[in-house]
Design an enzyme around this catalytic site. Structure first.
Site, short mmCIF file in Angstrom:
data_model
loop_
_atom_site.label_atom_id
_atom_site.label_comp_id
_atom_site.label_asym_id
_atom_site.label_seq_id
_atom_site.Cartn_x
_atom_site.Cartn_y
_atom_site.Cartn_z
CE LYS A 1 -4.20 1.17 2.55
NZ LYS A 1 -4.78 1.07 3.90
C1 E4P Z 1 -8.14 1.54 4.36
O1 E4P Z 1 -7.41 1.13 3.52
C2 E4P Z 1 -8.04 2.91 4.92
O2 E4P Z 1 -6.76 3.14 5.43
C3 E4P Z 1 -9.09 3.11 5.97
O3 E4P Z 1 -10.33 2.66 5.45
C4 E4P Z 1 -9.19 4.54 6.46
O4 E4P Z 1 -10.31 4.66 7.29
P1 E4P Z 1 -10.54 5.91 8.27
O5 E4P Z 1 -10.76 7.14 7.46
O6 E4P Z 1 -11.74 5.54 9.08
O7 E4P Z 1 -9.30 6.02 9.12
#
Ligand code: E4P
Length: 217
Positions: free
Chosen positions: A83
């Site tokens: 990622k």
């Molecule tokens: C997933 O890949 C993201 O990092 C995550 O959904 C972010 O979520 P949040 O905005 O609730 O922290």
């Protein structure tokens, strides 16, 4: 539609995985911090548990170090997806790692133009953050719609991974629009089962079972 679970909590992943609800997992530095675990150790445990893609996020901000970190993360297991953030350096890392045949999830996407760049850089997944747009009074679902239209217009194969999901309606709307994947916290996925008429109907059936002394076993 594929369901990814957005957590680094092993027990929560295992519970949903046992029900066939987990097609993959996403983590990020905040979720790793929340778990209190070492990133390599906890990511390996998740990969051992889940057959699908497990996103593990780099910590660097320059492309060369992102690539080196990505390669180290890829050694953890075959189902690692690297990622990277949606920056110019993140796109460079995405291009190099995807050209090498690895899965890349480009995260922190807040515009359709960013999603277009990620697709051109060979991203396997693009992660538009719905909840964080809603938090600042913008329309997260409109972004998912725009990306769906643009990717379909040109046949991009990058999968739309709707992220930053805060409610069951975010999941429903993502499914209606045709996001390929949602990633949501375990509690939001579990809340999808709730309906007051289900509870009310079950209460009535249970009362009749008792009144009529209905037994099967
Ligand atoms: C997933 O890949 C993201 O990092 C995550 O959904 C972010 O979520 P949040 O905005 O609730 O922290």
């Amino acid at each position: 539609m594929k369901f990814f679970v957005d957590t680094a909590e092993i027990d929560a992943i295992a519970e949903l995985n046992d029900l066939g609800m987990v097609d993959g997992v996403t983590t990020n530095p905040s979720l790793i911090k929340k778990s209190g675990r070492d990133i390599i150790e906890v990511t390996k445990e998740i990969c051992d548990l889940v057959a699908g893609p497990v996103s593990a996020e780099v910590t660097a901000v320059d492309a060369d170090t992102m690539i080196a970190e990505g390669r180290k993360l890829l050694e953890i297991a075959e189902n690692i997806t690297v990622k990277v953030p949606l920056t110019w350096d993140g796109l460079k890392a995405c291009k190099t790692l995807s050209d090498d045949g690895h899965k890349v999830n480009v995260t922190l996407c807040f515009s359709a133009n960013q999603a277009l760049l990620a697709a051109k850089a060979g991203a396997t997944f693009i992660s538009p953050f719905i909840g964080r747009l809603d938090d600042i009074n913008l329309d997260g679902m409109e972004l998912i719609e725009d990306i769906r239209t643009i990717y379909d217009n040109f046949g991009f194969e990058t999968e739309i991974l709707a992220a930053s999901i805060r409610s069951v309606n975010h999941i429903l709307d993502s499914a209606r629009i045709g996001a390929d994947v949602i990633t949501a916290p375990p509690a939001v996925i579990k809340a999808m089962v709730n309906h007051p008429l289900t509870d009310k109907g079950l209460d009535a059936f249970l009362a009749d079972i008792k009144a009529a002394d209905i037994k099967i076993l």
